[in-house]
Scaffold this motif. Structure first.
Motif, PDB file in Angstrom:
ATOM      1  N   LEU A 118       0.823  -1.208   0.000  1.00 29.11           N
ATOM      2  CA  LEU A 118       0.000   0.000   0.000  1.00 29.11           C
ATOM      3  C   LEU A 118       0.858   1.260   0.000  1.00 29.11           C
ATOM      4  O   LEU A 118       0.528   2.245  -0.673  1.00 29.11           O
ATOM      5  N   ALA A 119       1.976   1.237   0.725  1.00 30.75           N
ATOM      6  CA  ALA A 119       2.878   2.390   0.738  1.00 30.75           C
ATOM      7  C   ALA A 119       3.483   2.618  -0.644  1.00 30.75           C
ATOM      8  O   ALA A 119       3.602   3.760  -1.103  1.00 30.75           O
TER       9      ALA A 119
ATOM     10  N   LEU B 274       2.143   1.715  -3.550  1.00 26.96           N
ATOM     11  CA  LEU B 274       1.076   2.218  -4.415  1.00 26.96           C
ATOM     12  C   LEU B 274       0.759   3.682  -4.117  1.00 26.96           C
ATOM     13  O   LEU B 274       0.516   4.474  -5.042  1.00 26.96           O
ATOM     14  N   ALA B 275       0.778   4.056  -2.846  1.00 26.07           N
ATOM     15  CA  ALA B 275       0.532   5.452  -2.475  1.00 26.07           C
ATOM     16  C   ALA B 275       1.641   6.345  -3.014  1.00 26.07           C
ATOM     17  O   ALA B 275       1.377   7.461  -3.474  1.00 26.07           O
TER      18      ALA B 275
ATOM     19  N   LEU C 236       1.104   6.716  -6.785  1.00 30.77           N
ATOM     20  CA  LEU C 236      -0.038   7.603  -7.010  1.00 30.77           C
ATOM     21  C   LEU C 236       0.340   9.050  -6.710  1.00 30.77           C
ATOM     22  O   LEU C 236      -0.052   9.971  -7.443  1.00 30.77           O
ATOM     23  N   GLY C 237       1.116   9.260  -5.655  1.00 23.96           N
ATOM     24  CA  GLY C 237       1.574  10.608  -5.319  1.00 23.96           C
ATOM     25  C   GLY C 237       2.426  11.217  -6.422  1.00 23.96           C
ATOM     26  O   GLY C 237       2.279  12.394  -6.761  1.00 23.96           O
TER      27      GLY C 237
END
Length: 52
Positions: free
Chosen positions: A30-31, A33-34, A37-38
């Motif tokens: 998740l980190a 992917l975040a 995305l950022g």
């Protein structure tokens, strides 16, 4: 020696709870992917600002 993979004697809720290692994998995913995305949002924002 206790067999940690034997879920037949464990209560259902505890048996369904993921291990700490598995949760750490999810958090890392998740980190990542975040972060991706950022970066994409930052690039899009930069593109819009440059066009102004």
């Amino acid at each position: 020696m206790i067999d940690t993979d034997d879920t037949s004697r464990r209560p259902a809720l505890i048996a369904a709870t993921p291990s700490a290692e598995r949760v750490a994998e999810w958090i890392r995913t998740l980190a990542l992917l975040a972060g991706v995305l950022g970066v994409l949002i930052a690039l899009l924002t930069l593109e819009l600002v440059v066009r102004l």
